[in-house]
Structures are given as structure tokens and as C-alpha cells.
Design a protein around this motif. Structure first.
Motif, PDB file in Angstrom:
ATOM      1  N   ALA A  16      28.804  27.540   0.152  1.00  0.00           N
ATOM      2  CA  ALA A  16      29.156  28.611   1.067  1.00  0.00           C
ATOM      3  C   ALA A  16      28.264  29.821   0.797  1.00  0.00           C
ATOM      4  O   ALA A  16      27.738  29.964  -0.303  1.00  0.00           O
ATOM      5  N   VAL A  17      28.135  30.674   1.799  1.00  0.00           N
ATOM      6  CA  VAL A  17      27.406  31.930   1.611  1.00  0.00           C
ATOM      7  C   VAL A  17      28.234  32.781   0.665  1.00  0.00           C
ATOM      8  O   VAL A  17      29.434  32.925   0.835  1.00  0.00           O
ATOM      9  N   ASP A  33      21.614  29.151   6.116  1.00  0.00           N
ATOM     10  CA  ASP A  33      22.951  28.583   6.288  1.00  0.00           C
ATOM     11  C   ASP A  33      22.870  27.471   7.336  1.00  0.00           C
ATOM     12  O   ASP A  33      22.685  27.735   8.522  1.00  0.00           O
ATOM     13  N   LEU A  34      23.020  26.230   6.888  1.00  0.00           N
ATOM     14  CA  LEU A  34      22.876  25.062   7.765  1.00  0.00           C
ATOM     15  C   LEU A  34      24.217  24.508   8.243  1.00  0.00           C
ATOM     16  O   LEU A  34      24.264  23.417   8.812  1.00  0.00           O
ATOM     17  N   GLU A  35      25.304  25.245   8.057  1.00  0.00           N
ATOM     18  CA  GLU A  35      26.629  24.726   8.371  1.00  0.00           C
ATOM     19  C   GLU A  35      26.818  24.342   9.838  1.00  0.00           C
ATOM     20  O   GLU A  35      27.576  23.435  10.150  1.00  0.00           O
ATOM     21  N   LEU A  90      19.779  27.087   0.232  1.00  0.00           N
ATOM     22  CA  LEU A  90      20.426  26.514   1.411  1.00  0.00           C
ATOM     23  C   LEU A  90      21.934  26.522   1.224  1.00  0.00           C
ATOM     24  O   LEU A  90      22.433  26.409   0.109  1.00  0.00           O
ATOM     25  N   VAL A  91      22.652  26.661   2.342  1.00  0.00           N
ATOM     26  CA  VAL A  91      24.099  26.473   2.352  1.00  0.00           C
ATOM     27  C   VAL A  91      24.364  25.262   3.231  1.00  0.00           C
ATOM     28  O   VAL A  91      24.000  25.253   4.412  1.00  0.00           O
ATOM     29  N   CYS A  92      24.951  24.220   2.631  1.00  0.00           N
ATOM     30  CA  CYS A  92      25.188  22.993   3.377  1.00  0.00           C
ATOM     31  C   CYS A  92      26.301  22.198   2.721  1.00  0.00           C
ATOM     32  O   CYS A  92      26.255  21.936   1.520  1.00  0.00           O
ATOM     33  N   THR A  93      27.298  21.813   3.510  1.00  0.00           N
ATOM     34  CA  THR A  93      28.362  20.940   3.012  1.00  0.00           C
ATOM     35  C   THR A  93      28.454  19.657   3.828  1.00  0.00           C
ATOM     36  O   THR A  93      29.254  18.782   3.501  1.00  0.00           O
ATOM     37  N   GLN A  94      27.643  19.537   4.868  1.00  0.00           N
ATOM     38  CA  GLN A  94      27.697  18.353   5.721  1.00  0.00           C
ATOM     39  C   GLN A  94      27.050  17.165   5.020  1.00  0.00           C
ATOM     40  O   GLN A  94      25.869  17.201   4.698  1.00  0.00           O
ATOM     41  N   GLU A  95      27.813  16.126   4.822  1.00  0.00           N
ATOM     42  CA  GLU A  95      27.319  14.970   4.070  1.00  0.00           C
ATOM     43  C   GLU A  95      26.076  14.348   4.713  1.00  0.00           C
ATOM     44  O   GLU A  95      25.149  13.953   4.022  1.00  0.00           O
ATOM     45  N   ARG A  96      26.032  14.292   6.048  1.00  0.00           N
ATOM     46  CA  ARG A  96      24.875  13.654   6.682  1.00  0.00           C
ATOM     47  C   ARG A  96      23.586  14.447   6.457  1.00  0.00           C
ATOM     48  O   ARG A  96      22.520  13.858   6.354  1.00  0.00           O
ATOM     49  N   VAL A 148      20.184  33.570   7.011  1.00  0.00           N
ATOM     50  CA  VAL A 148      19.867  33.111   8.361  1.00  0.00           C
ATOM     51  C   VAL A 148      20.825  31.973   8.689  1.00  0.00           C
ATOM     52  O   VAL A 148      20.742  30.885   8.114  1.00  0.00           O
ATOM     53  N   ALA A 149      21.763  32.248   9.600  1.00  0.00           N
ATOM     54  CA  ALA A 149      22.699  31.217  10.048  1.00  0.00           C
ATOM     55  C   ALA A 149      22.036  30.440  11.174  1.00  0.00           C
ATOM     56  O   ALA A 149      21.661  31.010  12.195  1.00  0.00           O
TER      57      ALA A 149
END
Length: 110
Positions: free
Chosen positions: A104-105, A48-50, A79-85, A16-17
Motif C-alpha cells: 500500500a502507499v 501505484d499499480l493497484e 511499486l505498490v501492487c497487491t494483484q497476484e496476476r 503516481v496512481a
């Protein structure tokens, strides 16, 4: 800002993006999406929280609730997340130890 959801399948898992803001107004839309997937027999889900620009406690609650739903069926919610915040929110709340968070997915099984 509104919330966008796009579901697709990658390697047999529902991805789920999510885009936009997950807050008290939009979180029910994400909760309904997860509930519908679980209701349809999908127990391995990747969120996917990108493209997420904002995440509040209501959104965190929806993610934790989704995790409980899939675990009741021996499933997983990663979860997919690379955002530091956003990653900082998961670390501060201790949820970084609860969720499996990927870069990443498709990376490491996500």
C-alpha cells in the motif's frame, strides 16, 4: 482501454496512481510522466499499480527505464501492487528482485 495517471505527494515522495492498461499504446504516457518528474528534480517516486488491469513488456520496460533514471540521481522508484496476476509477471521476469514492491502507499516507506 485508456491509461489514467494521477500524481500526488505522500511523505515527500511523488506517488503516481496508474489506472487502466499499460501496453505498447499507453506506455509512452507513463514514461513521459516519469521523465517529467525526474526532469523537475523528483527522484523518489512510487508507482501505484493497484488500478492497473493489464501490463505488457512495454510497460515493464517503462518501469525499468524509470528506475534507471531515478537511480542516476541516487533516487528510488518503488511499486505498490497487491494483484497476484501482476506480481506473477514481476516474479517470472525476475523484476520482483529489482523493484521494491509494497502492499500500500505509505506502507513501509512507500
Amino acid at each position: 482501454m485508456d491509461l489514467t495517471l494521477a500524481t500526488r505527494e505522500v511523505d515527500g515522495r511523488a506517488v503516481v496512481a496508474v489506472g487502466g492498461e499499460i501496453d505498447v499504446y499507453t506506455a509512452p504516457k507513463l514514461r513521459d510522466c516519469i521523465t517529467d518528474l525526474v526532469g523537475a528534480g523528483t527522484y523518489d517516486i512510487v508507482i501505484d499499480l493497484e488500478a492497473v488491469e493489464f501490463l505488457d513488456s512495454t510497460g515493464l520496460g517503462v518501469l525499468v527505464g524509470g528506475l534507471k533514471k531515478v537511480r542516476a540521481h541516487d533516487g528510488s522508484l518503488d511499486l505498490v501492487c497487491t494483484q497476484e496476476r501482476l506480481l506473477k509477471i514481476f516474479r517470472i521476469t525476475g523484476l520482483a528482485k529489482v523493484f521494491v514492491i509494497h502492499d500500500a502507499v505509505g506502507a513501509s516507506g512507500a
